[in-house]
Design a protein around this motif. Structure first.
Motif: not given
Length: 200
Positions: A119, A149, A151, A184-185, A187-188
């Motif tokens: 991810g 990823t 997530l 989420k951050r 994962n990025w």
């Protein structure tokens, strides 16, 4: 005596394991993490490794390691035979990762998993630009069969009855602090991820 360099991700994983725990390291390689756990956490450690050559290196270090395939041999371990099961940089080489994680959740109430995060923004960009999964991806240069990823893995763990207790990003070989939010951050932006999971 030769001094070995300890990997930062191994140090981070070791800090999540309580002193004296019974630990199974699946895909233990040459036993570097098992050796660290024994020396710093005084654990009762066992390893499972697919490669007979690499398992032999671990055994030469005085570690209790058996040669076997996690995709098929984990069913030999009784329920709750360990307190912590570790899958460090190995889940993406499994043919049946969901089954392997499910077996680990049966074998131990706590599971620690580390893996490459597909991810990561630069890997997403490579996919958009070239229409191909970034290396190793489909090229399997690192034996990766499952480019997932962070997530993806957290959701898979939830379906298998494992709650995410804490997660840490790895960037440039350096491990960030464990946390339980901002996924989420992570994962990025994380190149690799360490998940500490607990049976619900």
């Amino acid at each position: 005596m030769e001094q070995r360099t300890v990997r930062p991700d191994h140090e981070a994983i070791a800090r999540r394991v309580r002193q004296g725990a019974r630990v199974l390291d699946v895909g233990c390689g040459d036993g570097a993490l098992l050796d660290l756990l024994k020396s710093t956490r005084s654990v009762d450690a066992r390893g499972l490794e697919l490669s007979s050559e690499t398992a032999g290196i671990a055994m030469a270090r005085g570690l209790s390691v058996i040669q076997g395939d996690a995709d098929s041999d984990l069913e030999l371990f009784p329920d709750d035979s360990f307190e912590v099961a570790i899958l460090s940089q190995a889940v993406q080489q499994m043919r049946r990762p969901a089954r392997v994680l499910g077996e680990l959740a049966r074998i131990a109430p706590e599971v620690i998993v580390s893996f490459r995060n597909y991810g990561l923004w630069s890997r997403r960009l490579t996919l958009i630009r070239h229409g191909r999964m970034p290396a190793p991806g489909l090229a399997h240069e690192d034996g990766v069969l499952l480019p997932v990823t962070a997530l993806d893995m957290i959701e898979l763990a939830g379906r298998l009855g494992l709650a995410c207790v804490a997660v840490a990003p790895v960037r440039g070989g350096e491990v960030g602090a464990f946390r339980n939010k901002g996924l989420k951050r992570l994962n990025w932006g994380a190149d690799e991820v360490i998940l500490h999971l607990r049976r619900m």
